[in-house]
Design a protein around this motif. Structure first.
Motif, short mmCIF file in Angstrom:
data_model
loop_
_atom_site.label_atom_id
_atom_site.label_comp_id
_atom_site.label_asym_id
_atom_site.label_seq_id
_atom_site.Cartn_x
_atom_site.Cartn_y
_atom_site.Cartn_z
N GLY A 1 -10.41 7.11 4.35
CA GLY A 1 -9.07 7.17 4.00
C GLY A 1 -7.81 6.74 4.75
O GLY A 1 -7.64 6.88 5.97
N ARG B 1 -8.39 1.39 1.17
CA ARG B 1 -8.99 2.49 0.64
C ARG B 1 -7.36 3.22 0.71
O ARG B 1 -6.80 3.53 1.42
N ASP B 2 -7.57 4.28 -0.64
CA ASP B 2 -6.46 5.27 -0.63
C ASP B 2 -6.43 6.26 0.36
O ASP B 2 -7.09 6.18 1.29
N ARG B 3 -5.18 6.99 0.38
CA ARG B 3 -4.95 7.71 1.65
C ARG B 3 -6.00 8.80 2.16
O ARG B 3 -6.42 9.02 3.32
N TYR C 1 -0.08 12.40 -2.39
CA TYR C 1 0.25 12.45 -1.16
C TYR C 1 1.68 13.33 -0.89
O TYR C 1 1.83 13.79 0.30
N MET D 1 -5.41 7.05 -6.41
CA MET D 1 -6.86 6.51 -5.71
C MET D 1 -6.93 5.15 -6.03
O MET D 1 -6.95 4.67 -7.21
N PHE D 2 -7.66 4.62 -5.10
CA PHE D 2 -7.85 3.03 -5.21
C PHE D 2 -9.05 2.69 -3.95
O PHE D 2 -8.66 3.34 -2.96
N TYR E 1 -1.83 4.37 6.63
CA TYR E 1 -1.51 5.78 6.36
C TYR E 1 -1.96 6.81 7.39
O TYR E 1 -2.99 6.97 7.75
N LEU F 1 0.95 -1.24 0.08
CA LEU F 1 0.16 -0.02 -0.08
C LEU F 1 0.91 1.07 0.07
O LEU F 1 0.73 2.29 -0.65
N PHE G 1 1.72 2.59 -3.29
CA PHE G 1 1.12 3.14 -4.35
C PHE G 1 0.69 4.65 -4.23
O PHE G 1 0.98 5.11 -3.27
N ASN G 2 0.46 5.31 -5.44
CA ASN G 2 0.36 6.65 -5.47
C ASN G 2 -1.01 7.24 -6.40
O ASN G 2 -0.78 6.82 -7.36
#
Length: 550
Positions: free
Chosen positions: A125, A58-60, A433, A41-42, A146, A35, A38-39
């Motif tokens: 997030g 879930r993304d940041r 981010y 949205m997901f 995160y 995770l 990753f940079n």
């Protein structure tokens, strides 16, 4: 693309160009630690049937949604839309009283893991689930992968502007990657205009064949129309621009459909305008759009940041600076002395005095309004903003609150549903981010001072943005002519729709709701989005057949 190359060097092979396959290989290589690599949205749920494990994340910043529901018979379901649960055994749509109160009285939702449906929760997030299937069936345990923290950022204005420019440009470059044409939302504000102008430069560098397509919502009400600024961007870049004037005549007809796609009630008719922008993009076969969400929250773009700025100056006894900045804000934004004093003191004074200040500024009171039956909802009236840091007396503290709880989650929710309803993927370069951490680490003075917000962005965009936009001081936001619609153009339609909403609310909205709207229409009460929240809440209860428990 970069992760795929790295994984190939580690021995992984790929049968497609799909991001999904990269996620699977990254999980095989690094497990949960993937995770952090990753940079973007997901939201995904990965079921490892060999190990009998579930990995959901879930993304940041929660750009993409991920909900879960535990049924009365022990079923655990994950979904990207709440409505997906409505077809499962055991589903009962019951209103979450506390969250409904927060929305109706305070205009706030998505600030916790709860939703307005009592049994539905969400990963926020930066959260994830990782456990065996057997453990999951005993209870969903949420973990955090995160935590937003400021990076070590330069303190000199020149270095800060250069760093921001570099990071934003790289973020836009990454988000221009697509197998289809990429368009942009263009409101004429500082944020969307920066993205359009940077994208225009990047596309010209690679000799892109097609003009960048941009899409804008306009208004016949000059007070909220940003056409002159949109024209300035189009004139300086040569981008193609397509415009729509969201009509009042279609608002109430579209309400049930927009409510269905939003899954929950929404705070103003600006979501209706945004709906039209993404529909326009889809009509021009644009499947990916860039937008400026997240910039205001991290760069102190909202006028409420004057509250934190003044409070910080007062707390540190920089009284001369405080007096000069208050005078500057009053001059530029024509604020009254009472409002300025309320702004500066509201973060420092005891709660009793703050009640008086709220009345001065027209803010909601802790005392429940007479148009809302809080006992019917089974809740205790309280100010949800206090616990979320929204009354912070520092710019950084307020930014954290807005990014994580009080502003950005709602804006991302509305944008994701409006865009995906039309088959459009909306990307948000300001939420890379690396950029958010960089900006969060900058000194307050580089974000807001005097009457100037987003100072570092304005400097970073020197020579990129048209000067008319770079130095503009007004803040319209993404607005419709809602006040004009309510008071002059169609008051009876709003009355009729609110009457229906009151009936659909199962007693949550009292008959006093109509009195409230009448006072707004007749000018005896300041305009606010409260009547629309009432209307949207009733439309939501009716569309999803939501009941009040007990």
């Amino acid at each position: 693309v970069e992760l795929r190359t790295e994984l190939e060097l580690l021995g992984h092979s790929f049968g497609s160009h799909s991001d999904t396959e990269v996620i699977l290989s990254a999980y095989r290589q690094w497990g949960e630690q993937c995770l952090a690599r990753f940079n973007g949205m997901f939201a995904f749920v990965l079921v490892d049937r060999m190990q009998r494990r579930v990995f959901a994340a879930r993304d940041r910043f929660g750009v993409k949604p991920l909900y879960y529901w535990v049924s009365p018979v022990g079923l655990v379901a994950f979904a990207s839309e709440i409505k997906q649960f409505t077809g499962l055994p055991g589903w009962r749509p019951i209103v979450n009283g506390q969250r409904a109160y927060d929305f109706l009285n305070w205009g706030l939702f998505d600030h916790t893991s709860e939703t307005l449906f009592s049994s539905v929760r969400q990963l926020r997030g930066g959260e994830y689930v990782s456990c065996s299937i057997d453990e999951l069936l005993k209870g969903v345990v949420i973990k955090r992968w995160y935590d937003l923290a400021p990076a070590d950022s330069p303190s000199s204005p020149e270095e800060a502007a250069a760093g921001l420019r570099s990071l934003l440009e790289d973020s836009v470059r990454l988000r221009l990657r697509a197998d289809v044409p990429v368009g942009s939302c263009l409101s004429g504000g500082l944020d969307s205009s920066s993205i359009v102008c940077l994208a225009n430069r990047l596309l010209r560098q690679v000799n892109a064949d097609a003009l960048q397509k941009t899409f804008s919502a306009r208004s016949t009400d000059r007070r909220v129309d940003e056409g002159a600024f949109i024209d300035a961007v189009v004139g300086s870049t040569g981008v193609a621009n397509f415009q729509v004037y969201p009509p009042l005549s279609g608002l109430f007809e579209a309400l049930p459909l927009i409510t269905w796609h939003q899954d929950e009630p929404f705070g103003s008719t600006s979501i209706y305008a945004q709906w039209h922008v993404f529909r326009l993009a889809a009509e021009h076969n644009v499947k990916v759009m860039l937008d400026g969400q997240g910039a205001d929250e991290q760069l102190a773009g909202y006028h409420v940041f004057y509250t934190a700025r003044f409070g910080s100056l007062l707390r540190t006894l920089r009284l001369g600076r405080l007096a000069s900045e208050m005078a500057e804000v009053r001059r530029v934004h024509t604020m009254g002395a009472k409002q300025l004093l309320a702004y500066s003191a509201s973060t420092l004074l005891p709660e009793g005095i703050k009640q008086s200040l709220r009345r001065l500024t027209g803010s909601p009171a802790v005392k429940p309004p007479d148009w809302l039956d809080f006992r019917r909802l089974g809740v205790a009236p309280a100010d949800p903003f206090l616990a979320l840091g929204a009354k912070a007396s520092s710019v950084r503290g307020l930014s954290l609150s807005q990014l994580l709880y009080t502003s950005l989650p709602m804006l991302l929710h509305w944008e994701d549903r409006d865009s995906m309803a039309h088959g459009v993927e909306s990307r948000v370069p300001f939420l890379d981010y690396r950029l958010v951490e960089f900006v969060l680490g900058l000194p307050d003075d580089l974000k807001i001072a005097g009457a100037t917000t987003k100072r570092v962005l304005r400097e970073a965009m020197r020579g990129v943005l048209p000067e008319k936009i770079r130095i503009r001081t007004d803040k319209i936001g993404f607005a419709t002519a809602e006040e004009t619609w309510v008071r002059r153009e169609s008051p009876e339609a709003f009355r009729a729709t609110l009457r229906d909403a009151t009936k659909a609310s199962s007693g949550v909205l009292s008959p006093k709701a109509l009195d409230f709207l009448d006072e707004v229409i007749e000018g005896r009460r300041a305009f606010s989005f409260v009547p629309w929240r009432m209307i949207s809440f009733g439309a939501w209860m009716k569309r999803f057949d939501v009941q009040v428990d007990g």
